[in-house]
Design a protein around this motif. Structure first.
Motif, short mmCIF file in Angstrom:
data_model
loop_
_atom_site.label_atom_id
_atom_site.label_comp_id
_atom_site.label_asym_id
_atom_site.label_seq_id
_atom_site.Cartn_x
_atom_site.Cartn_y
_atom_site.Cartn_z
N GLN A 83 0.84 -1.21 0.00
CA GLN A 83 0.00 0.00 0.00
C GLN A 83 0.87 1.26 0.00
OE1 GLN A 83 -1.92 -2.09 3.18
NE2 GLN A 83 -3.60 -0.63 2.97
N ILE A 84 1.95 1.22 0.79
CA ILE A 84 2.86 2.38 0.82
C ILE A 84 3.35 2.66 -0.60
CG2 ILE A 84 5.17 3.13 1.57
CD1 ILE A 84 4.68 1.77 4.26
N GLU A 122 2.02 1.76 -3.45
CA GLU A 122 0.93 2.23 -4.35
C GLU A 122 0.68 3.72 -4.18
OE1 GLU A 122 -2.49 -0.31 -3.71
OE2 GLU A 122 -1.29 -2.04 -4.35
N PHE A 123 0.70 4.19 -2.91
CA PHE A 123 0.51 5.63 -2.69
C PHE A 123 1.64 6.43 -3.34
CE2 PHE A 123 -2.45 4.73 0.95
CZ PHE A 123 -3.50 5.49 0.46
N SER A 143 1.10 6.57 -7.00
CA SER A 143 -0.05 7.39 -7.42
C SER A 143 0.33 8.87 -7.53
CB SER A 143 -1.22 7.21 -6.45
OG SER A 143 -0.89 7.84 -5.23
N GLU A 144 1.49 9.25 -6.99
CA GLU A 144 1.92 10.66 -7.07
C GLU A 144 2.71 10.96 -8.34
OE1 GLU A 144 1.67 13.35 -4.55
OE2 GLU A 144 0.01 12.01 -4.09
N SER A 150 6.55 7.55 7.21
CA SER A 150 5.54 6.68 7.83
C SER A 150 5.21 7.23 9.21
CB SER A 150 6.06 5.25 7.97
OG SER A 150 5.79 4.53 6.81
N ARG A 183 1.22 15.57 0.99
CA ARG A 183 -0.09 14.92 0.96
C ARG A 183 -0.08 13.90 2.10
NH1 ARG A 183 -1.51 10.37 -3.36
NH2 ARG A 183 -3.47 9.68 -2.43
N CYS A 223 -1.76 10.52 3.53
CA CYS A 223 -2.61 9.38 3.13
C CYS A 223 -2.86 8.49 4.33
CB CYS A 223 -1.91 8.53 2.07
SG CYS A 223 -1.02 9.46 0.83
N ILE A 244 -3.35 4.91 5.62
CA ILE A 244 -3.12 3.55 5.12
C ILE A 244 -4.08 2.56 5.76
CG2 ILE A 244 -1.43 1.68 4.97
CD1 ILE A 244 0.62 3.68 4.36
N TYR A 272 -0.36 6.28 8.83
CA TYR A 272 -0.43 7.30 7.78
C TYR A 272 0.87 7.34 6.97
CZ TYR A 272 -4.43 9.15 10.36
OH TYR A 272 -5.64 9.28 10.98
N ILE A 303 3.60 12.21 2.04
CA ILE A 303 4.45 12.25 0.84
C ILE A 303 4.73 13.72 0.55
CG2 ILE A 303 4.68 11.55 -1.57
CD1 ILE A 303 2.68 9.33 -1.06
#
Ligand SMILES: C[S@@+](CC[C@H](N)C(=O)[O-])C[C@H]1O[C@@H](n2cnc3c(N)ncnc32)[C@H](O)[C@@H]1O
Length: 350
Positions: free
Chosen positions: A20-21, A23-24, A27-28, A297, A321, A323, A325, A342, A345
């Motif tokens: 997941q980390i 993927e975030f 996504s940037e 993190s 940003r 996010c 998690i 969380y 980023i």
């Protein structure tokens, strides 16, 4: 090549959420070719970066962790052989062994014959000729030592939890009682299966975060968690025994005999571990890398607060940003505020 590192019993490991980390981060649409994992621990982030073809740089304050980084991140091709594995496990009648673990930690963490075998194994590992074989063997020895400990740490003298003949609501007696030999073999084979070549010059170095001289396009920061309530067991207290193993010839000079668990003071520092200074330490680290991409993190209900951390990025001319998690809904969490993982980023403001 595997998708993530194997399960380890390390406090704060991001293994379960690393995909997941990543993927975030993806996504940037950020551009980066190299990463610096400055609180490396088990190496989860660096291993993922390595899989993704990045030049992965790992760093941690402890030597034992750094050897794990060397075995799994820096090492692209070398595997430990069966002959080396057997060499580590076999007492050599022509070698004059020392028995420091047996002398100093008697009745604290392991049974007598286990202490004696650990003494033999460490000295045999140090006699291995190939450095990467040494690192892989250490990795396997650390995993073996951790899995045989109640709660997988060394901050208490509690061998009696293993030896008392009572019914337990916790722990895993079957695993505790597996032999060191069997566990060590299993972890060597496991480590071998995780070694792969991404054709990059990955590195692992031992350094405190604030004095680290490495840099990269993206800096991953996963510092110790200091809760706002303050009940905090630092990494040194949890894992000092493993640091003693990798400093076998000298650790005796650092033993605190006043503590029941004979804590070894090697490498103990308050940097990123103290309630009163962690916010300043985080601020200094962000300032140091404020011209890079920073991925941080964060767990809430800690120091600094989420708002304070956001302000630290803003004060350092970075936009970020935040996010979410995942949230933990522990039964023991009495307050209404859920514990959340969380990811910040951040990048320099244009
Ligand atoms: C939350 S853990 C990191 C976990 C890691 N991301 C993983 O997935 O395994 C924090 C790490 O910081 C290291 N550490 C503690 N104080 C440090 C310092 N001052 N400088 C560098 N590393 C430190 C600890 O040894 C520990 O491995």
């Amino acid at each position: 090549m595997k998708n993530t590192l194997p399960v380890t019993r390390y406090y704060g490991s991001k293994r379960k959420i690393i995909n997941q980390i990543w993927e975030f981060i993806e996504s940037e649409n950020l551009e980066f070719d190299s990463t610096l994992d400055i609180f490396g621990g088990t190496g989860t982030f660096s291993y993922k970066a390595k899989i993704e073809g990045k030049e992965a740089h790992y760093s941690d304050i402890f030597k034992f962790n750094t050897l794990i980084g060397k075995a799994l991140i820096q090492n692209n091709t070398h595997k430990i052989t069966d002959a080396e594995l057997n060499f580590v496990l076999t007492k050599d009648d022509n070698f004059n062994y020392k028995f420091f673990i047996k002398e100093i930690f008697s009745d604290i963490y392991y049974l007598e014959h286990e202490n004696e075998l650990i003494d033999i194994m460490v000295q045999n590992i140090n006699r291995l000729k190939n450095y990467y074989s040494k690192y892989i063997a250490y990795y396997a020895l650390f995993q073996t030592c951790l899995i045989k400990r109640p709660f997988n740490t060394f901050h208490r003298k509690n061998l009696n939890l293993r030896t008392n003949d009572v019914e337990r609501q916790f722990g895993n007696k079957v695993t505790w009682e597996k032999s060191i030999e069997d566990l060590f073999r299993k972890f060597c084979i496991e480590a071998n299966s995780y070694i792969f070549n991404n054709n990059r010059k990955n590195t692992a170095t031992k350094s405190s975060a604030l004095s680290c001289t490495k840099t990269a396009d993206l800096i991953y920061i996963d510092p110790p968690y200091v809760s706002e309530k303050g009940s905090h067991v630092d990494y040194h207290s949890r894992y000092h025994f493993l640091e003693a193993l990798v400093n076998y010839e000298t650790f005796k000079d650092y033993v605190n005999f006043e503590k029941l668990n004979h804590e070894v003071k090697l490498g103990k520092t308050l940097e990123f571990e103290s309630k009163t200074s962690i916010s300043n330490d985080i601020s200094s680290l962000i300032q140091k890398y404020n011209n890079k991409i920073i991925v941080f993190s964060y767990r809430n209900k800690g120091i600094p607060s989420i708002k304070e951390l956001k302000n630290i990025f803003i004060e350092n001319n970075m936009c970020c940003r935040i996010c979410l998690i995942k949230t933990h809904s522990y039964a023991l969490n009495k307050s209404n505020k859920a514990l959340g993982e969380y990811l910040f980023i951040a990048k320099p403001k244009k």
